[in-house]
Design an enzyme around this catalytic site. Sequence first.
Site, PDB file in Angstrom:
ATOM      1  N   ARG A   1     -51.559 -57.619  -7.488  1.00 45.11           N
ATOM      2  CA  ARG A   1     -50.286 -57.732  -6.760  1.00 45.11           C
ATOM      3  C   ARG A   1     -49.168 -57.648  -7.775  1.00 45.11           C
ATOM      4  NH1 ARG A   1     -52.250 -63.094  -3.986  1.00 45.11           N
ATOM      5  NH2 ARG A   1     -53.657 -62.240  -2.446  1.00 45.11           N
TER       6      ARG A   1
ATOM      7  N   ARG B   1     -45.207 -64.343   2.621  1.00 47.31           N
ATOM      8  CA  ARG B   1     -45.459 -63.960   1.236  1.00 47.31           C
ATOM      9  C   ARG B   1     -45.294 -62.457   1.062  1.00 47.31           C
ATOM     10  NH1 ARG B   1     -51.100 -65.529  -1.573  1.00 47.31           N
ATOM     11  NH2 ARG B   1     -51.828 -63.765  -0.340  1.00 47.31           N
TER      12      ARG B   1
ATOM     13  N   ARG C   1     -57.753 -61.915   6.718  1.00 51.04           N
ATOM     14  CA  ARG C   1     -57.660 -63.195   6.019  1.00 51.04           C
ATOM     15  C   ARG C   1     -57.651 -64.360   7.010  1.00 51.04           C
ATOM     16  NH1 ARG C   1     -55.811 -62.477   0.346  1.00 51.04           N
ATOM     17  NH2 ARG C   1     -56.294 -60.294   0.031  1.00 51.04           N
TER      18      ARG C   1
HETATM   19  N1  LIG Z   1     -46.263 -76.203   1.740  1.00 50.86           N
HETATM   20  C1  LIG Z   1     -45.773 -74.958   1.777  1.00 50.86           C
HETATM   21  N2  LIG Z   1     -44.791 -74.665   2.664  1.00 50.86           N
HETATM   22  C2  LIG Z   1     -44.296 -73.409   2.747  1.00 50.86           C
HETATM   23  N3  LIG Z   1     -44.684 -72.375   1.981  1.00 50.86           N
HETATM   24  C3  LIG Z   1     -45.655 -72.606   1.079  1.00 50.86           C
HETATM   25  C4  LIG Z   1     -46.244 -73.904   0.924  1.00 50.86           C
HETATM   26  N4  LIG Z   1     -47.196 -73.819  -0.046  1.00 50.86           N
HETATM   27  C5  LIG Z   1     -47.175 -72.538  -0.475  1.00 50.86           C
HETATM   28  N5  LIG Z   1     -46.249 -71.815   0.182  1.00 50.86           N
HETATM   29  C6  LIG Z   1     -45.982 -70.369   0.059  1.00 50.86           C
HETATM   30  O1  LIG Z   1     -47.064 -69.742   0.744  1.00 50.86           O
HETATM   31  C7  LIG Z   1     -47.417 -68.518   0.110  1.00 50.86           C
HETATM   32  C8  LIG Z   1     -48.891 -68.554  -0.244  1.00 50.86           C
HETATM   33  O2  LIG Z   1     -49.086 -69.450  -1.338  1.00 50.86           O
HETATM   34  P1  LIG Z   1     -50.078 -69.067  -2.529  1.00 50.86           P
HETATM   35  O3  LIG Z   1     -49.846 -67.664  -2.965  1.00 50.86           O
HETATM   36  O4  LIG Z   1     -49.970 -70.174  -3.510  1.00 50.86           O
HETATM   37  O5  LIG Z   1     -51.469 -69.140  -1.730  1.00 50.86           O
HETATM   38  P2  LIG Z   1     -52.962 -68.931  -2.249  1.00 50.86           P
HETATM   39  O6  LIG Z   1     -53.778 -69.942  -1.525  1.00 50.86           O
HETATM   40  O7  LIG Z   1     -52.996 -68.974  -3.734  1.00 50.86           O
HETATM   41  O8  LIG Z   1     -53.266 -67.477  -1.697  1.00 50.86           O
HETATM   42  P3  LIG Z   1     -54.374 -66.392  -2.178  1.00 50.86           P
HETATM   43  O9  LIG Z   1     -55.707 -67.068  -2.101  1.00 50.86           O
HETATM   44  O10 LIG Z   1     -54.216 -65.296  -1.165  1.00 50.86           O
HETATM   45  O11 LIG Z   1     -53.987 -65.973  -3.568  1.00 50.86           O
HETATM   46  C9  LIG Z   1     -46.503 -68.367  -1.097  1.00 50.86           C
HETATM   47  O12 LIG Z   1     -45.434 -67.516  -0.715  1.00 50.86           O
HETATM   48  C10 LIG Z   1     -46.010 -69.795  -1.357  1.00 50.86           C
HETATM   49  O13 LIG Z   1     -44.734 -69.806  -1.952  1.00 50.86           O
END
Ligand SMILES: Nc1ncnc2c1ncn2[C@@H]1O[C@H](COP(=O)(O)OP(=O)(O)OP(=O)(O)O)[C@@H](O)[C@H]1O
Length: 266
Positions: free
Chosen positions: A114, A212, A223
Site C-alpha cells: 500500500r 481508510r 475482508r
Molecule cells: N478506534 C478507532 N476509531 C476510528 N478509526 C480507527 C480506530 N482505530 C483505527 N482506526 C482507523 O481505522 C483504519 C484501520 O486501522 P489499521 O490500518 O490500523 O487496521 P489493521 O487492523 O492494521 O488493518 P489491516 O489488517 O488491514 O492492515 C485506519 O484508517 C485507522 O486510522
Amino acid sequence: MGASASAINKDEIIARELEKPADGSDLTEETALDEVRRLRALLATYTTPIVPTPSSLAKTNGGGGGGGGTGGGPAPLVVCGPSGVGKGTLIKELKARWEGKFRFSVSYTTREPREGEENGVHYNFVSEEEFDKMLASDSFLEHATVHGNKYGTSTDEVFSKKTNSAILLLDIDVEGVKAIKAHVSSGKMSGAKFLFISPLDLPSLEARLRARGTEDEDNVKRRLGNAAKEIEYGKVDGNFDKVVVNDDLGKAKDEFCGWIGGEYQL
Ligand SMILES: Nc1ncnc2c1ncn2[C@@H]1O[C@H](COP(=O)(O)OP(=O)(O)OP(=O)(O)O)[C@@H](O)[C@H]1O
C-alpha cells in the site's frame, strides 16, 4: 461508524462462503445446508455489538514477562484481529510508548504494497514464485492465504537470537494463531501471549475499512466476509488471553498498552 447492515449483500457472502469446501472436504448438500444455517445465524448477529469475554481468557503462556518465549527470551506477543480493526494503529502506539522494547516480526506477503509501506519494514513483499520457494524449503513457521494473498512468518524470524532481548510481536491472522498454538502445544515454542482486537460491531468495521480508502469494493466485501469468521473465533472462551474492543481509540490504546505493560512488567 454508522454504515447500514444492508451495505453488505448477505446472499453474496453466503454464496462466496459456499464456494469453499467445509472442513477442506468436498461440499455435499448436507454440509452446504449446515454451512448456510451457520452463516444465517452469524449474519443474524450482524448488527449485534460484539461483547468480549474477559474472564474467559485461558493462559496459554507461563505468565509474567520473562521466559516462555523463543531462545529463552520473553514470550512472543501475538496480535490478531480482522482487517481494518486497528491492529497497526494500536501497535504503533505500543512501539511509541515503549521504544525498543518490541521487535516486529516482518511477515512475507505476495500482496502489493500500500502507499507508504516499505519493503522489509512493514512486510517483505515477494512474488508468488519466491513465496512458494520458501514454502517448499519449509521456511515458514506459519503461513496462510488471506483475502487471496499469501502471508507467512519465517521460522528464522521467530527463533532468531535477536529475540532474546526485545519482545517479538507477531501481527497474524486466525490461521496463524492456530499454527502458533500448535507449536506451543507441541513444545516447538515454549509460550506466547495471544491478544485479539475486535471491532464494536461489523458496521463500524466496515465504515473504518471504507474510510481508510485502501481497498476496492471487492476487497472490502471479502475482508468483511472473513471478519465475521475471525470475530467468531476471537470470541470463543480461551482462544485468546485478552480481547480489546477498539471502539473509542483512546480507551482502546490504554487497554491494549495497559494489558501488555502488565503482562510483560514494562
Ligand atoms: N478506534 C478507532 N476509531 C476510528 N478509526 C480507527 C480506530 N482505530 C483505527 N482506526 C482507523 O481505522 C483504519 C484501520 O486501522 P489499521 O490500518 O490500523 O487496521 P489493521 O487492523 O492494521 O488493518 P489491516 O489488517 O488491514 O492492515 C485506519 O484508517 C485507522 O486510522
